[in-house]
Design a protein around this motif. Structure first.
Motif, PDB file in Angstrom:
ATOM      1  N   ALA A  26       0.922  -1.259  -0.007  1.00 15.48           N
ATOM      2  CA  ALA A  26      -0.177   0.051   0.017  1.00 15.48           C
ATOM      3  C   ALA A  26       0.781   1.193   0.046  1.00 15.48           C
ATOM      4  O   ALA A  26       0.571   2.135  -0.907  1.00 15.48           O
ATOM      5  N   LEU A  27       1.974   1.423   0.716  1.00 14.03           N
ATOM      6  CA  LEU A  27       2.591   2.495   0.860  1.00 14.03           C
ATOM      7  C   LEU A  27       3.676   2.487  -0.443  1.00 14.03           C
ATOM      8  O   LEU A  27       3.683   3.768  -0.998  1.00 14.03           O
ATOM      9  N   VAL A  28       4.090   1.609  -1.070  1.00 13.24           N
ATOM     10  CA  VAL A  28       4.504   1.697  -2.436  1.00 13.24           C
ATOM     11  C   VAL A  28       3.712   2.348  -3.439  1.00 13.24           C
ATOM     12  O   VAL A  28       4.045   3.349  -4.157  1.00 13.24           O
ATOM     13  N   VAL A  29       2.542   1.820  -3.347  1.00 11.36           N
ATOM     14  CA  VAL A  29       1.442   2.164  -4.480  1.00 11.36           C
ATOM     15  C   VAL A  29       1.105   3.911  -4.249  1.00 11.36           C
ATOM     16  O   VAL A  29       1.045   4.655  -5.086  1.00 11.36           O
ATOM     17  N   VAL A  30       0.972   4.195  -2.911  1.00  8.45           N
ATOM     18  CA  VAL A  30       0.672   5.438  -2.739  1.00  8.45           C
ATOM     19  C   VAL A  30       1.914   6.484  -3.110  1.00  8.45           C
ATOM     20  O   VAL A  30       1.769   7.412  -3.685  1.00  8.45           O
ATOM     21  N   LEU A  31       2.917   6.111  -2.603  1.00 12.49           N
ATOM     22  CA  LEU A  31       4.333   7.101  -2.811  1.00 12.49           C
ATOM     23  C   LEU A  31       4.479   7.066  -4.342  1.00 12.49           C
ATOM     24  O   LEU A  31       4.849   8.050  -4.972  1.00 12.49           O
ATOM     25  N   PHE A  32       4.275   5.860  -5.254  1.00  9.99           N
ATOM     26  CA  PHE A  32       4.266   5.779  -6.421  1.00  9.99           C
ATOM     27  C   PHE A  32       3.291   6.849  -7.215  1.00  9.99           C
ATOM     28  O   PHE A  32       3.829   7.665  -8.155  1.00  9.99           O
ATOM     29  N   ARG A  33       2.121   6.615  -6.764  1.00 10.81           N
ATOM     30  CA  ARG A  33       1.334   7.524  -7.254  1.00 10.81           C
ATOM     31  C   ARG A  33       1.386   9.000  -6.927  1.00 10.81           C
ATOM     32  O   ARG A  33       1.383   9.775  -7.960  1.00 10.81           O
ATOM     33  N   TRP A  34       2.012   9.262  -5.727  1.00  8.27           N
ATOM     34  CA  TRP A  34       2.194  10.635  -5.468  1.00  8.27           C
ATOM     35  C   TRP A  34       3.459  11.102  -6.481  1.00  8.27           C
ATOM     36  O   TRP A  34       3.392  12.252  -6.890  1.00  8.27           O
ATOM     37  N   THR A  38       3.187  14.356  -8.925  1.00  7.79           N
ATOM     38  CA  THR A  38       3.746  15.730  -8.649  1.00  7.79           C
ATOM     39  C   THR A  38       5.332  15.547  -9.141  1.00  7.79           C
ATOM     40  O   THR A  38       5.372  16.929  -9.422  1.00  7.79           O
ATOM     41  N   ARG A  39       5.947  14.803  -9.256  1.00  2.98           N
ATOM     42  CA  ARG A  39       7.332  14.836  -9.477  1.00  2.98           C
ATOM     43  C   ARG A  39       7.353  14.751 -11.231  1.00  2.98           C
ATOM     44  O   ARG A  39       8.315  15.456 -11.546  1.00  2.98           O
ATOM     45  N   ALA A  40       6.764  13.882 -11.525  1.00  2.00           N
ATOM     46  CA  ALA A  40       7.188  13.558 -13.069  1.00  2.00           C
ATOM     47  C   ALA A  40       6.592  14.631 -13.893  1.00  2.00           C
ATOM     48  O   ALA A  40       7.606  14.945 -14.694  1.00  2.00           O
ATOM     49  N   PRO A  41       5.741  15.335 -13.618  1.00 10.23           N
ATOM     50  CA  PRO A  41       5.173  16.285 -14.620  1.00 10.23           C
ATOM     51  C   PRO A  41       5.748  17.746 -13.910  1.00 10.23           C
ATOM     52  O   PRO A  41       5.485  18.772 -14.655  1.00 10.23           O
TER      53      PRO A  41
END
Length: 53
Positions: A26-34, A38-41
């Protein structure tokens, strides 16, 4: 309560021994989506005036 994301990924319930793995997933999924949102674009999150940042 088990993390819903991990339960959906596994498609079933697990034992109490799998709970730490579920939390990790769950933490990995949340951090990946964050990071993707926010960081990729390179779009900053809105700043909160009451917090002073």
């Amino acid at each position: 309560m088990r993390p819903v994301t991990a339960v959906l990924i596994r498609r079933g319930t697990g034992t109490a021994r799998r709970f730490p793995l579920d939390v990790g997933v769950a933490l990995v999924v949340v951090l990946f989506r964050w990071a993707v949102c926010t960081r990729a674009p390179l779009v900053p999150l809105p700043v909160s005036v009451p917090l002073g940042s």
